[in-house]
Design an enzyme around this catalytic site. Structure first.
Site, PDB file in Angstrom:
ATOM      1  N   HIS A 199      -5.854   1.868  -4.413  1.00 25.62           N
ATOM      2  CA  HIS A 199      -4.753   1.524  -3.698  1.00 25.62           C
ATOM      3  C   HIS A 199      -4.448   0.137  -4.136  1.00 25.62           C
ATOM      4  O   HIS A 199      -4.985  -0.413  -4.862  1.00 25.62           O
ATOM      5  CB  HIS A 199      -5.343   1.602  -2.190  1.00 25.62           C
ATOM      6  CG  HIS A 199      -6.689   0.801  -1.915  1.00 25.62           C
ATOM      7  ND1 HIS A 199      -6.882  -0.129  -0.849  1.00 25.62           N
ATOM      8  CD2 HIS A 199      -7.700   0.198  -2.744  1.00 25.62           C
ATOM      9  CE1 HIS A 199      -7.853  -0.581  -0.601  1.00 25.62           C
ATOM     10  NE2 HIS A 199      -8.184  -0.677  -2.047  1.00 25.62           N
ATOM     11  N   HIS A 226      -2.689   1.451   6.593  1.00 26.89           N
ATOM     12  CA  HIS A 226      -3.254   1.160   5.270  1.00 26.89           C
ATOM     13  C   HIS A 226      -3.529   2.689   4.688  1.00 26.89           C
ATOM     14  O   HIS A 226      -3.892   3.495   5.438  1.00 26.89           O
ATOM     15  CB  HIS A 226      -4.326   0.448   4.990  1.00 26.89           C
ATOM     16  CG  HIS A 226      -4.667  -0.016   3.681  1.00 26.89           C
ATOM     17  ND1 HIS A 226      -4.099  -0.999   2.918  1.00 26.89           N
ATOM     18  CD2 HIS A 226      -5.406   0.523   2.511  1.00 26.89           C
ATOM     19  CE1 HIS A 226      -4.402  -0.941   1.496  1.00 26.89           C
ATOM     20  NE2 HIS A 226      -5.374  -0.040   1.753  1.00 26.89           N
ATOM     21  N   CYS A 240       0.659  -1.079   0.112  1.00 23.18           N
ATOM     22  CA  CYS A 240      -0.162   0.072  -0.132  1.00 23.18           C
ATOM     23  C   CYS A 240       1.022   1.212   0.050  1.00 23.18           C
ATOM     24  O   CYS A 240       0.700   2.069  -0.878  1.00 23.18           O
ATOM     25  CB  CYS A 240      -0.822   0.236   1.192  1.00 23.18           C
ATOM     26  SG  CYS A 240      -0.261   0.134   2.829  1.00 23.18           S
TER      27      CYS A 240
END
Length: 344
Positions: free
Chosen positions: A320, A308, A259
């Site tokens: 993402h 994240h 991420c």
């Protein structure tokens, strides 16, 4: 004549034995029922457990990334200090040679100056204090001695700093190894669960994953969300260019990403270096706490431990790199616990 005797009743001891045997049989039956294997988990139950393991693996991945970034930084700092120490030692050696030349000249002219002799034969750290009473010192000798002392002090400080950083580096390497093992353990556990599924169930999960990635690209519309700054939109465009690239823990492009690897790589393409981990990126810019205030290209941070990160894509969507088994894609911002946005 038929006998009318009453049937013989079992003795009390026999009744006790029979009762005990019956109780034992019931107990064994109960234990067997408890020991019977539980029902095989359904495909959805396996998916839920796997998704949880992937989330835990990603949290460990961000800590792994942080340790790796710290290790690389320490290695650079140690290398710089060691170079400085080497150069400083060369300068000290040159100054000592110069002072030795003075002593040689004095010897040829009739003897070595006691002050120089003292310096050449012992540690000069306290030399100037002792030499202050010696009238024999020339200004040239004083300058040389002061330079040597200054250089030696700097070298001692540099060596102490290098030693401390080497200790930090060793601890960081240990942490890096532990986090890497933790990630691998979570992924292995998830794979074990997936392997318990039938071929048909595995195919169904794979189709769901492919459909999620395919549909995300088809349905995303930016809507009325305002665009970010020029550099932000350049980074966002870079992230869009790698849609479909697989998630790989610890990867930061150009063909696979985790991420924060995606966001840091995208900003690098826009000519800007941002921190590597999601936690560090969360503190890099201005925080935006209301989703309604987000602009396209803002970073969006998820989960309480901030493990994240992605790009806001507008219309309640994020772009993402989600997790192991998935690819860079659009997804609803409500699929994860939103914490805040970050405007860079």
């Amino acid at each position: 004549m038929a006998s009318h005797r009453r049937p013989k009743q079992p003795s009390r001891a026999r009744v006790t034995v029979l009762t005990t045997a019956a109780a034992a049989a019931v107990a064994i039956s109960s234990q067997a029922a408890q020991a019977a294997p539980s029902e095989k988990p359904t495909k959805d139950e396996v998916k839920a457990k796997v998704d949880k393991l992937y989330e835990e693996a990603e949290a460990a991945t961000e800590k792994y990334n942080g340790a790796k970034e710290k290790q690389e930084k320490l290695q650079k700092e140690i290398s710089t200090i060691q170079d400085n120490v080497a150069r400083g030692q060369e300068e000290v050696n040159e100054l000592r040679e110069g002072l030795g030349s003075m002593a040689s000249a004095q010897y040829r002219s009739g003897g070595i100056d006691p002050s120089v002799q003292l310096f050449l034969s012992a540690d000069p750290d306290d030399y100037l204090d002792k030499a202050s009473t010696l009238d024999q010192l020339s200004s040239q000798q004083v300058d040389a001695l002061e330079k040597i002392q200054d250089k030696q002090r700097v070298l001692a400080q540099d060596r102490a700093e290098a030693s401390e950083k080497l200790g930090d580096l060793s601890a960081t390497r240990d942490e890096l190894g532990k986090k890497k093992d933790e990630v691998k353990s979570k992924l292995a556990e998830a794979q074990k669960l997936l392997n318990s599924l039938t071929a048909a169930e595995k195919a169904a999960l794979q189709q769901e994953e492919q459909r999620a990635s395919r549909d995300s690209a088809d349905r995303v519309q930016l809507g009325d969300a305002p665009a970010g700054s020029g550099r932000t939109m350049s980074a966002y465009a870079a992230a869009q260019s790698v849609i479909g690239s697989p998630y790989v823990y610890g990867a930061s492009g150009p063909s696979s990403f985790d991420c924060s690897g995606l966001t840091s790589w995208a900003y690098a393409q826009a000519g800007m270096q941002i921190p590597r981990t999601s936690q560090a990126q969360a503190s890099f810019g201005t925080r935006i706490y209301s989703q309604s205030d987000l602009k396209v290209g803002d970073l969006v941070i998820f989960y309480g431990d901030l493990h994240h990160v992605g790009f806001y894509a507008g219309n309640g969507q994020v772009l993402h790199s989600p997790r192991t088994g998935a690819v860079v894609r659009y997804e609803s911002i409500n699929n994860m616990p939103f914490q805040f946005g970050v405007r860079i």
